[in-house]
Design an enzyme around this catalytic site. Structure first.
Site, PDB file in Angstrom:
ATOM      1  N   GLY A  27      31.858 -28.062 -24.387  1.00  0.00           N
ATOM      2  CA  GLY A  27      31.114 -27.987 -25.626  1.00  0.00           C
ATOM      3  C   GLY A  27      30.811 -29.394 -26.082  1.00  0.00           C
ATOM      4  O   GLY A  27      31.049 -30.358 -25.365  1.00  0.00           O
ATOM      5  N   LYS A  33      37.875 -29.486 -28.816  1.00  0.00           N
ATOM      6  CA  LYS A  33      38.433 -28.973 -27.556  1.00  0.00           C
ATOM      7  C   LYS A  33      39.879 -29.390 -27.367  1.00  0.00           C
ATOM      8  O   LYS A  33      40.735 -28.573 -27.057  1.00  0.00           O
ATOM      9  CB  LYS A  33      37.609 -29.485 -26.361  1.00  0.00           C
ATOM     10  N   SER A  34      40.127 -30.695 -27.515  1.00  0.00           N
ATOM     11  CA  SER A  34      41.491 -31.181 -27.287  1.00  0.00           C
ATOM     12  C   SER A  34      42.451 -30.573 -28.299  1.00  0.00           C
ATOM     13  O   SER A  34      43.588 -30.241 -27.972  1.00  0.00           O
ATOM     14  CB  SER A  34      41.522 -32.704 -27.363  1.00  0.00           C
ATOM     15  N   LYS A 162      36.673 -24.167 -36.132  1.00  0.00           N
ATOM     16  CA  LYS A 162      36.607 -24.710 -37.496  1.00  0.00           C
ATOM     17  C   LYS A 162      36.030 -23.669 -38.465  1.00  0.00           C
ATOM     18  O   LYS A 162      35.308 -24.011 -39.406  1.00  0.00           O
ATOM     19  CB  LYS A 162      35.790 -26.007 -37.537  1.00  0.00           C
ATOM     20  N   SER A 465      15.626 -71.643  20.056  1.00  0.00           N
ATOM     21  CA  SER A 465      16.772 -70.925  20.604  1.00  0.00           C
ATOM     22  C   SER A 465      18.030 -71.416  19.885  1.00  0.00           C
ATOM     23  O   SER A 465      18.217 -72.621  19.718  1.00  0.00           O
ATOM     24  CB  SER A 465      16.865 -71.213  22.109  1.00  0.00           C
ATOM     25  N   SER A 467      18.651 -70.881  16.711  1.00  0.00           N
ATOM     26  CA  SER A 467      18.393 -71.141  15.296  1.00  0.00           C
ATOM     27  C   SER A 467      19.027 -70.085  14.392  1.00  0.00           C
ATOM     28  O   SER A 467      19.203 -70.305  13.199  1.00  0.00           O
ATOM     29  CB  SER A 467      16.889 -71.199  15.032  1.00  0.00           C
ATOM     30  N   SER A 537       8.729 -67.622  20.179  1.00  0.00           N
ATOM     31  CA  SER A 537       7.282 -67.710  19.948  1.00  0.00           C
ATOM     32  C   SER A 537       6.871 -69.081  19.412  1.00  0.00           C
ATOM     33  O   SER A 537       6.532 -69.224  18.241  1.00  0.00           O
ATOM     34  CB  SER A 537       6.798 -66.579  19.021  1.00  0.00           C
TER      35      SER A 537
END
Lengths: 624, 302
Positions: A27, A33-34, A162, A465, A467, A537
């Protein structure tokens, strides 16, 4: 005179005969609730002397009943909650009466904790939906009720709390009850009762209150003691989920798991869902001795009469009553994370003991939790509920959630953070043919990419190569894969050894090498992949060629700029050493030039940061 | 057998077995916390059942603070030998070197070093990704809110405001590197369930739970057993024999005994039915301050 043992055995037998009711309270905030649960514990004499003493001390300056106690202090366990006076997480409480044992899940009211409320609901038979008599049905009341129906809680008690604060006014109670009944009607609860109570003062909790002579229903606790909620799970179809393969030695191979529903007996024929292979149950093993028959809820180890392939996650059933086995289904989804759910994203789906990658393929509609109206949506935000279709990477065994919550409920998990993102209830399986309507569209790059939930692209790494190109590309691929994306690395190793093994290192061969790699990258991107190309490349012209071949596919040139002396010091493959010794000719950087890119999209400084850091930076820049 | 519905205890047992199997199947290096108390005895019994006829596929870990009751240690070694499980014993050697004890350093500092820090050390040393414990939700208010699979960050801390949703019995067992899980298979049991299960399954427990004449001193209303000569006696204080037993077991200087004649299980269960105090009252570490257990958990206490 009876011995103590006989007394105890008698008493134990009475305890055993008691049934168990698991319920939750939900709710809106401040509906009490508690306080209600504290009252139930207090009235069932479960609050012990030392707890009572510390409670009275803590109740100072708080709203208390005649007993001088703020009952909510009994259940609000976390320090943050006591300070803020709210309930953050599900608290489980235990009490029993002469007739029944109860496990209560006290769940949070605040909207941002709806996921915790769903946690509490998933194992409950019944729900108490609280409303404050002064406020009536609120948004959160509706949201929670809708989630209750989604999770499959069948029995609801509307607790109008309540009632003392509205002077025990019958009209107020009846107006709220009527409003709630009208709202809940389409939610399909099996039973729905309404009780006017004051948790603080104890009205209509244990017995009918003199303040509400107009109320002729049962008080709350007697109602909870009497209501019949149990479904006979043993009467349903047999489902056994294999959790753990039990193999102590070569002579024993059993399958340990829990019977989700139904019963199984030695000699029964069973089918393995994933393979559709039959087998017969030869033993039902427990440490207390073999059983001839086992029922829903029991955790046992089954031995089959033949060698069949069974592993964790498999589902066993009786032939003719098999679960669905499919990779697509429609489901209702509750989203539980701050980050919204989107169609096309990949998640991990766990159902029973099966965990598989899964994608939301279609968001059919979102359901407004206040009005239950459906509307179109492009995402699912925190605490929203939507109806979706989901595709899994491989088929899973399941039942519709309405038929079997244990084999039809699933969770979605984030692939990076591992957080639980959402929970779903499968409505029905979809056959492939139902879902893919080929006549409506041409299969093209966009369609293939959408199925993978990503934008295809080519990321072209260039650099000397050593790197760090390949290390960075590898880390990026791992990260993308963890996120559920489909990526592939093209590099010298997997191309030179196969596709291009006929090519040498002359200039013409190098151009042809790059041309082929660029064409393969384009085809892969056209198939919907993220392609990571890691090639030295060295020539500007070759890289321009690769970009031209890519055409309208997104192409990103990434220059891994690492000084030659650093690369040579690393020399991961010992190539620089060989080149210096003259054993390799035309080696880039030694006796062949490297033309640094004049206009790359991105430059990574390979000598300054670790590959993992660079991969993360790259991931951010590329905005996957 | 015509039974189609499980009794309350059978249902709890099956649920716990399912959780233990899920741990074994989902984690790479699970460990079971073994505190030697009655809840540990139940947990051990459940683990034997879960994996039978296989051996328990994970080790048991006992964090020895060096102040455990002597009878507990004897029981531990006897049990390990009888059932043949892997037992790992861990003591915080830094604490031993510094002579940390509950008398000179106070219960809170002592617990922090010899229990909380020791547990963290042991879990880190074993690189355990899941630690199974015997905590129950009915014990204490912050435990009532903890998940069955309770997530811990890389420094073993619990974030109570950000717990993973836990639906049905579909547990999210996934972890990132360095994170771990605490798993509580008997979360849904009550103290009464534990005792009735011990009785009906005939599970061995440490004899300290049964009333016997024992040497005790009384301090601010709490009965402390003089288990060895390390307990400093106050001026004029002299141990006297009383028939007492323990509802909960831990470090002897921090564990209060109760006056009781309950010398066997039936009497204990009957006594408990009539009792009006909660079991953790005998534990001195909980009453330090409101919220003290939650604070300890956030710091990594089990």
């Amino acid at each position: 005179m009876a011995s103590p043992n006989t007394d105890l055995d008698l008493w134990l037998a009475q305890q055993t005969d008691k049934s168990l009711l698991r319920f939750l309270t939900c709710g809106s905030v401040d509906d009490g609730k508690s306080t209600l649960i504290g009252r139930l514990l207090y009235d069932s004499q479960l609050v012990l002397d030392d707890q009572l003493a510390s409670l009275k001390k803590e109740s100072h300056n708080r709203i208390v009943g005649e007993e001088g106690i703020d009952f909510s202090l009994l259940v609000d366990g976390l320090a943050a909650e006591r300070e803020q006076g709210i309930t953050i997480d599900v608290a489980y409480r235990f009490f029993s009466t002469d007739k029944r044992k109860f496990i209560v899940a006290d769940t949070p009211g605040h909207e941002q904790y709806t996921r915790n409320m769903a946690t509490g609901a998933s194992n409950a038979d019944l729900a108490l939906v609280l409303v404050d008599a002064r406020k009536g049905v609120l948004t959160q009341t509706r949201r929670h009720s809708f989630i209750l129906s989604l999770i499959g809680v069948k029995h609801v008690v509307l607790v109008v709390n309540k009632i003392d604060l509205v002077d025990y006014d019958r009209a107020v109670f009846e107006r709220i009850a009527a409003e709630y009944r009208a709202f809940a009607e389409p939610l399909g609860f099996k039973t729905l009762a309404a009780v006017p109570v004051s948790a603080l003062r104890g009205d209509n909790i244990l017995r009918p209150s003199a303040h509400t002579p107009w109320y002729d229903g049962a008080a709350l606790v007697p109602y909870l003691e009497e209501i019949a909620v149990s479904e006979d799970r043993s009467a349903q179809s047999f489902r056994f989920t294999v959790q753990w393969v039990n193999r102590p030695d070569l002579d024993f191979r059993g399958f340990s798991g829990t019977i989700a529903s139904g019963t199984v007996a030695v000699g029964d024929d069973v089918l393995i869902a994933s393979s559709r292979k039959p087998a017969r149950v030869s033993r039902i093993v427990t440490m207390d001795g073999d059983l001839t028959r086992a029922v829903a809820g029991q955790a046992v180890t089954l031995v089959l009469d033949r060698e069949v392939d069974v592993s964790r996650g498999d589902v066993l059933s009786h032939p003719g009553e098999t679960p669905e086995f499919s990779n697509q289904f429609q489901a209702r989804l509750v989203w539980m994370n701050e980050e919204a759910a989107f169609p096309g994203r990949s998640y991990l789906l766990k159902i029973g003991a099966q965990t598989v990658p899964a994608t939301i393929t279609d968001l059919k509609y979102r359901t407004n939790v206040n009005t239950l109206e459906r509307s179109a949506a492009t995402k699912i935000d925190l605490n929203e509920v939507a109806t979706v279709t989901i595709a899994t990477d491989k088929p899973i065994a399941f039942d519709p959630y309405a038929a079997n919550a244990l084999t039809g409920g699933f969770i979605l998990i984030d692939r990076l953070s591992n957080a639980t993102l959402g929970a779903g209830a499968i409505e029905f399986g979809l056959r492939r043919a139902q879902n893919l309507t080929y006549q409506n569209f041409d299969v093209n790059r966009e369609v293939r990419a959408r199925m993978k939930g990503q934008a295809p692209r080519i990321v072209w790494f260039t650099g000397l190569s050593g790197s760090g190109k390949s290390s960075i590309a590898n880390l990026l691929e791992k990260r993308l894969t963890a996120e559920g994306r489909h990526a592939y690395i093209l590099d010298g190793d997997n191309v030179r050894h196969g596709l291009n093994k006929d090519l040498g290192f002359t200039e013409a061969a190098r151009v042809e090498n790059i041309r082929r790699v660029a064409e393969v990258a384009r085809l892969m991107a056209d198939a919907g992949l993220v392609v990571l190309v890691s090639f030295i490349s060295p020539f500007e012209k070759e890289r321009r060629l690769a970009r031209e071949i890519a055409g309208d596919i997104d192409f990103t040139e990434v220059y891994v700029d690492t000084p030659l002396d650093v690369c040579e010091a690393r020399d991961p493959k010992g190539l620089y050493k060989k080149a210096r010794a003259g054993e390799i000719k035309n080696f880039t950087g030694i006796d062949s030039p490297f033309e640094a890119p004049s206009n790359p999209e991105l430059v990574l400084h390979g000598a300054e940061e670790e590959p993992a850091v660079l991969a993360d930076q790259l991931h951010g820049w590329l905005k996957f | 057998m015509t039974q189609t519905r499980l009794t309350h205890l059978q249902a709890l047992e099956a649920e716990s077995i399912e959780i233990l199997r899920e741990v074994a199947a989902s984690f790479e290096r699970p460990v079971m916390m073994y505190s030697i108390g009655k809840d540990s005895s139940v947990l051990l019994h459940l683990a034997r059942k879960a994996f039978y006829p296989s051996r328990i596929p994970f080790p048991l870990l006992h964090v020895d603070t060096t102040f455990k009751f002597r009878e507990m240690i004897a029981f531990r070694d006897r049990t390990a030998e009888e059932y043949g499980f892997d037992l790992i014993r861990h003591t915080n050697q830094d604490g031993v070197r510094d002579g940390i004890n509950p008398f000179d350093h106070g219960s809170s500092r002592y617990t922090d070093i010899m229990k909380t820090a020791a547990l963290r050390q042991a879990l880190n040393a074993g690189k355990y990704d899941a630690a199974i414990g015997g905590a129950r939700r009915d014990e204490e208010k912050s435990r009532a809110k903890e998940r069955i699979f309770s997530h811990r960050n890389a420094s073993h801390a619990w974030d109570p405001k950000n717990q993973r949703p836990e639906l049905w019995r579909t547990f999210n067992t996934r972890l990132n590197p360095g994170e771990s899980m605490r798993v509580f298979p008997i979360s849904n049991w009550t103290e009464l369930d534990v005792w009735t299960y011990i009785y009906s399954e005939n599970i061995p427990i440490v004899p300290l739970y049964f009333a016997r004449p024992r040497p005790v001193v009384e301090r601010s209303g709490t009965l402390i057993m003089v288990d060895d000569e390390r307990l400093p006696l106050l001026p004029g204080e002299r141990p006297r024999e009383e028939v007492v037993r323990f509802r909960t077991l831990g470090c002897y200087p921090l564990t209060g005994a109760i006056r009781s004649d309950a010398a066997d299980l039936p009497s204990i269960i009957m006594e408990m039915q009539a009792s009006r105090t909660s079991e953790r009252e005998g534990r001195l570490i909980d009453s330090d301050s409101v919220g003290s257990m939650e604070k300890k958990k956030q710091e990594g206490y089990f």
